[in-house]
Enzyme design. Sequence first.
Site, PDB file in Angstrom:
ATOM      1  N   LEU A  95       0.776  -1.240  -0.053  1.00  0.00           N
ATOM      2  CA  LEU A  95      -0.023   0.079  -0.101  1.00  0.00           C
ATOM      3  C   LEU A  95       0.724   1.141  -0.024  1.00  0.00           C
ATOM      4  O   LEU A  95       0.719   2.099   1.014  1.00  0.00           O
ATOM      5  CB  LEU A  95      -1.082   0.107   1.518  1.00  0.00           C
ATOM      6  CG  LEU A  95      -1.856  -1.162   1.486  1.00  0.00           C
ATOM      7  CD1 LEU A  95      -2.511  -1.067   2.749  1.00  0.00           C
ATOM      8  CD2 LEU A  95      -2.710  -1.439   0.207  1.00  0.00           C
ATOM      9  N   PRO A  96       1.653   1.579  -0.997  1.00  0.00           N
ATOM     10  CA  PRO A  96       2.436   2.875  -1.242  1.00  0.00           C
ATOM     11  C   PRO A  96       1.715   3.907  -1.223  1.00  0.00           C
ATOM     12  O   PRO A  96       0.643   3.903  -1.700  1.00  0.00           O
ATOM     13  CB  PRO A  96       3.258   2.464  -2.283  1.00  0.00           C
ATOM     14  CG  PRO A  96       2.641   1.615  -3.162  1.00  0.00           C
ATOM     15  CD  PRO A  96       1.786   0.668  -2.197  1.00  0.00           C
ATOM     16  N   HIS A  97       1.912   4.922  -0.301  1.00  0.00           N
ATOM     17  CA  HIS A  97       1.224   6.205  -0.289  1.00  0.00           C
ATOM     18  C   HIS A  97       2.424   7.425  -0.124  1.00  0.00           C
ATOM     19  O   HIS A  97       3.225   7.107   0.415  1.00  0.00           O
ATOM     20  CB  HIS A  97       0.134   6.179   0.848  1.00  0.00           C
ATOM     21  CG  HIS A  97       0.573   5.543   1.868  1.00  0.00           C
ATOM     22  ND1 HIS A  97       1.046   4.298   2.437  1.00  0.00           N
ATOM     23  CD2 HIS A  97       0.974   6.424   3.122  1.00  0.00           C
ATOM     24  CE1 HIS A  97       1.489   4.298   3.571  1.00  0.00           C
ATOM     25  NE2 HIS A  97       1.510   5.605   4.207  1.00  0.00           N
ATOM     26  N   ALA A  98       1.461   8.444  -0.472  1.00  0.00           N
ATOM     27  CA  ALA A  98       2.421   9.669  -0.714  1.00  0.00           C
ATOM     28  C   ALA A  98       1.518  11.163  -0.497  1.00  0.00           C
ATOM     29  O   ALA A  98       0.155  10.858  -1.178  1.00  0.00           O
ATOM     30  CB  ALA A  98       3.448   9.712  -1.649  1.00  0.00           C
TER      31      ALA A  98
END
Length: 154
Positions: A64-67
Amino acid sequence: MQISSILRPEAVKVISSTSSKKRLLHDLGDLAASVHHVDPTRAVEALMERETLGPTGVGHGVALPHARLGDIDEVRGVFILLEKPVNFDAVDRQPVDIVFGLFAPEDAGVEHLKALALVSRTLREASICKKLRANTDPQTLYTILTEGQSVQAA
């Protein structure tokens, strides 16, 4: 909040293979740029910066990469299913093949966390992940992601 409010059908993609975690983050940034009109370079940089804080591979083949980004006004998602899993430095050391990327405005507080929790809850369901892995049609994947969330809410 529902997954359909953060994920558009055109933001779902199947990739046969990718060479590395870094390449996968570039794929996420490119998809976000094409669908959500964000700066792809900044999107990738923000994802990589977030990964330095700790891996976003949550286990069981899911990441769940997030930015946070300055050029987006609401939380938006992109989804990639990998036909061949890639090492993602996940907490369980297993390669990932289900990747849901989230991008939020820099000043998004609770909305970003709500979206992350929603996606996390949805992809924690083994039955949903099994259905995702059994399909390679982006529209079917979108339906699984958005219907799965609706069923849980009912």
